[in-house]
Write an enzyme that holds these catalytic residues in place. Structure first.
Site, short mmCIF file in Angstrom:
data_model
loop_
_atom_site.label_atom_id
_atom_site.label_comp_id
_atom_site.label_asym_id
_atom_site.label_seq_id
_atom_site.Cartn_x
_atom_site.Cartn_y
_atom_site.Cartn_z
N GLU A 99 0.83 -1.21 0.00
CA GLU A 99 0.00 0.00 0.00
C GLU A 99 0.86 1.26 0.00
OE1 GLU A 99 -2.77 -0.60 3.30
OE2 GLU A 99 -4.13 -1.63 1.92
N ASP A 143 -8.34 -8.95 3.69
CA ASP A 143 -8.12 -7.86 4.63
C ASP A 143 -9.20 -7.75 5.69
OD1 ASP A 143 -7.11 -5.66 5.85
OD2 ASP A 143 -7.62 -4.22 4.28
N GLU A 183 -12.80 -2.17 11.81
CA GLU A 183 -12.76 -1.40 10.56
C GLU A 183 -13.86 -1.83 9.59
OE1 GLU A 183 -9.02 -1.72 8.48
OE2 GLU A 183 -9.77 -0.70 6.70
C1 GCV Z 1 -2.69 0.52 8.42
C2 GCV Z 1 -6.17 -2.01 5.43
C3 GCV Z 1 -6.59 -0.74 6.10
C4 GCV Z 1 -5.43 0.23 6.23
C5 GCV Z 1 -4.29 -0.48 6.97
C6 GCV Z 1 -3.91 -1.72 6.17
C7 GCV Z 1 -2.83 -2.52 6.85
O1 GCV Z 1 -5.90 -1.77 4.09
O2 GCV Z 1 -7.65 -0.17 5.42
O3 GCV Z 1 -5.88 1.35 6.94
O4 GCV Z 1 -3.19 0.36 7.12
O5 GCV Z 1 -5.04 -2.56 6.05
O6 GCV Z 1 -3.18 -3.48 7.53
O7 GCV Z 1 -1.67 -2.20 6.70
#
Ligand code: GCV
Length: 686
Positions: free
Chosen positions: A265, A338, A366
């Site tokens: 990411e 995820d 989340e």
């Molecule tokens: C901390 C998901 C979440 C991100 C998070 C990522 C991760 O994509 O939406 O906010 O980033 O996981 O676990 O690194």
């Protein structure tokens, strides 16, 4: 009616249930009986153990409790032996955990028998996604308890009290590590000022047996070190990390190590220099080894170009098996995508036999309604831990593949992404505290059931405090029948309800936009990478719905060990709960229930909405047993959850209905929102 009224009168007048804002979590003050604590040694941890016993003892008055050290080989690490006379352990932390266990059993009415209790995982860690500016990524309970924007380096008495309360809560459930900052790490965390604050936090957590860890940004040598490269094979870079680590250990001698999100990411990593994850992790591992630290290297990786994001972590990491240093541990999310409401377990569990692997769960909700929805996550984690990977024959559960019982691991660990913030009740939703509690309890003992955990937590958190010593005969039985049983059932069903009203039958990632809260199966702006949009995952069209991961599709099934590979691949054996995760099927596909796929989808959404309505009902009925403050908060959150569930159902059924071209079955309640309105409102909010 008369019965309810009498009950209300008893509860409100005799009982006078004290208002509670939830700050005391499951550690509410008790009217303790006198106890004599005998311990030959002294230390800050033992002083805490003594104080906890004196403040929380509800066993026989004037009893003596012996806290003793032993060399007994049956006791592992920070484990302990519980007995009629007291607690035996090898370490101070072991004594402290034994004290919390003893008190928990007294306070929940469980028997105290002669028993050895050893932790399933050596390191039981909360990962805080807290940023140095005080915000929290995916935090829903206020700002960070560790960092703040204004006056960031001042340490107040209030900070210290909060950190100490946090440490106590962690220790009471066996959590022994805290990563203090976000995996999307700011390089600033390694600067002198921030490290001074890390030291202050570590000093407060230490007596509770909690080690401090940090997330680090791979490019830190460039960003704060003034180097021109962060190439892990560059001697200057290696040296920079060695020096930085030395500085950290001078401040914090028991520092735990680093957590690293690399080449994921947009985060920098070794691949930016043509190096592998093993090159990057090993360079840091070598630098931290002389101090006894570990590197937790995340396997959460995927690229926009991948045809199936679910396959990426396995594809990148299994070829590296055996190449990591023995103080590296690969941190793997429970599912291959995820933290979705439901995913099959990640095929990486059990697949890396020569590498230490640790599970990562998400305590903060989340993708599960954040701090609005009541969703107890223990059933989800239990489902993952008990999944059989078959990697070492039948019974090779995720739990066994990670706790050292199947493959030798130098380190065993488990992490949970914390749901803790500055809100007075810490977690935003009173029931979200149960997820913090459950994570700790499962990390300590990965064989516990969700039912046991819910039971304990409810007794500790909701039993009216004034009643603990002089309740009228029958009060406790009445409380168990009318409060404990229905509320425990509600908790245990809450995750399945969320799956039903959000994304049943293996559907996943149907969220609108990046906030991951409301429905958005249509959401696919051109500028957003496809694997961040729902159509990439549901692939709905007039021909059907679902992601084909069979061996004629993306072939993700091949990442699973037999017999799972064949089981998931075949429509005859793929469990319904993973059906659309692994298969793309026509709307008219005949399900085991005899319904078509479209009808089955409709019934699941309907069932989810119905379940939340039932939760509202259950909660309203327990009013006499709950203080007003928490009752009203939960009631209003359930109301929002109920209307959100309705919105999910209306959005998904009307959106998918455009492709199925079939009506919603007549015995299902009609939508109350119009799809165009839902999409318009959703678009206007952005
Ligand atoms: C901390 C998901 C979440 C991100 C998070 C990522 C991760 O994509 O939406 O906010 O980033 O996981 O676990 O690194």
């Amino acid at each position: 009616m008369k019965k309810i009224l009498t009950c209300l009168i008893i509860c409100c007048t005799v009982l006078r249930i004290r208002a509670e804002n939830g700050h005391e979590l499951w550690l509410r003050p008790r009217t303790a009986l006198p106890v004599r604590v005998i311990c030959e040694r002294s230390s800050p941890a033992l002083a805490i153990a003594r104080r906890e016993l004196e403040d929380g003892w509800v066993g026989k008055a004037d009893a003596s409790v012996v806290l003793a050290f032993t060399k007994d080989r049956a006791i592992k690490g920070d484990g302990f032996r519980l007995g009629q006379r007291g607690i035996e352990a090898k370490t101070d932390a072991g004594i402290l955990y034994g004290v919390y266990e003893l008190l928990r059993r007294q306070q929940t009415g469980l028997p105290i028998s002669e028993e050895v209790c050893n932790p399933s995982y050596e390191r039981r860690i909360l990962d805080h996604w807290d940023n140095p500016d005080g915000s929290i990524e995916r935090g829903y309970a206020g700002g960070s308890i560790f960092w703040r924007k204004s006056n960031p380096f001042a340490i107040t008495d209030g900070d210290k009290v909060l950190w100490q309360q946090y440490a106590r809560a962690d220790a009471s459930v066996g959590i022994n590590g805290a990563v203090l900052n976000n995996v999307n790490a700011s390089p600033l965390i390694l600067s002198t000022d921030y490290l001074a604050r890390v030291k202050a936090i570590a000093d407060i957590l230490r007596p509770y047996g909690i080690r401090t860890y940090l997330s680090v940004r791979f490019s830190s040598p460039v960003q704060i070190g003034g180097l021109t490269t962060a190439d892990p094979l560059d001697p200057g870079v290696e040296n920079w990390w060695k020096e930085k680590i030395k500085d950290i250990y001078q401040l914090i001698p028991d520092f735990g190590g680093f957590l690293v999100k690399a080449n994921s990411e947009g985060q920098p990593g070794p691949q930016d220099y043509g190096r592998s994850h093993a090159d990057g992790a090993n360079m840091m591992a070598d630098a931290i080894r002389p101090f006894g630290g570990i590197i937790m290297w995340r396997a959460f990786v995927y690229k926009a170009s991948d045809k199936d994001r679910a396959k990426q972590a396995y594809a990148e990491f299994t070829p590296l098996d055996g190449q990591f240093r023995d103080n590296v541990i690969i941190q793997v999310k429970n599912g291959p995508v995820d933290f979705q409401p439901r995913e099959p377990f990640s095929p990486l569990f059990g697949a890396m036999k020569k590498t230490d692997v640790m599970p990562e769960f998400q305590v903060t909700q989340e993708y599960l309604g954040q701090a609005v929805h009541l969703v107890f996550l223990a059933p989800m984690w239990e489902e993952c831990l008990k999944s059989d990977t078959w990697q070492g024959g039948p019974g090779s559960t995720v739990a066994h593949c990670t706790d050292g019982s199947l493959y030798p691991q130098r380190y065993t660990a488990i992490a949970g992404v914390a749901n803790i913030g500055l809100d007075s009740n810490w977690c935003g939703h009173p029931f979200a505290q149960a997820n913090w509690y459950a994570f700790g309890r499962l990390a300590w003992n990965n064989r516990l059931t969700s039912g046991q955990i819910a039971d304990e937590w409810l007794r500790l958190t909701f039993y009216p405090i004034q009643r603990q010593r002089k309740e009228p005969a029958g009060y406790q039985a009445d409380w168990e029948t009318h409060f404990l049983q229905p509320v425990r059932e509600m908790m245990l069903r809450s995750r399945e309800a969320a799956v039903n009203y959000m994304m049943p039958l293996g559907l996943h990632h149907l969220f609108s936009a990046n906030e991951h809260y409301g429905p958005g199966p249509w959401w696919a702006p051109q500028k957003v990478r496809p694997d961040w949009t729902p159509p990439y995952y549901h692939k709905a069209d007039t021909g059907g719905i679902g992601f084909d991961r069979t061996n004629t599709g993306s072939d993700a099934v091949s990442q699973y060990h037999e017999p799972l590979r064949s089981q998931f691949n075949s429509l005859f054996t793929c469990p319904d709960m993973y059906l659309l995760w692994f298969h793309h099927l026509p709307w008219s596909y005949r399900m085991r229930s005899g319904r078509t796929l479209w009808q089955e989808l409709c019934y699941h959404y309907e069932e989810g909405v119905r379940q939340v309505r039932e939760f509202q009902n259950i909660w309203d009925k327990v009013r006499p047993y709950v203080d007003d403050e928490r009752f009203v908060l939960v009631q209003s959150k359930l109301r929002s959850q109920s209307s959100n569930a309705q919105l999910w159902k209306d959005a998904c059924l009307q959106y998918f209905g455009q492709f199925s071209r079939q009506p919603i079955p007549p015995d299902i309640e009609r939508p109350v929102h119009d799809l165009d309105d839902i999409i318009r409102d959703d678009t206007m909010r952005r």
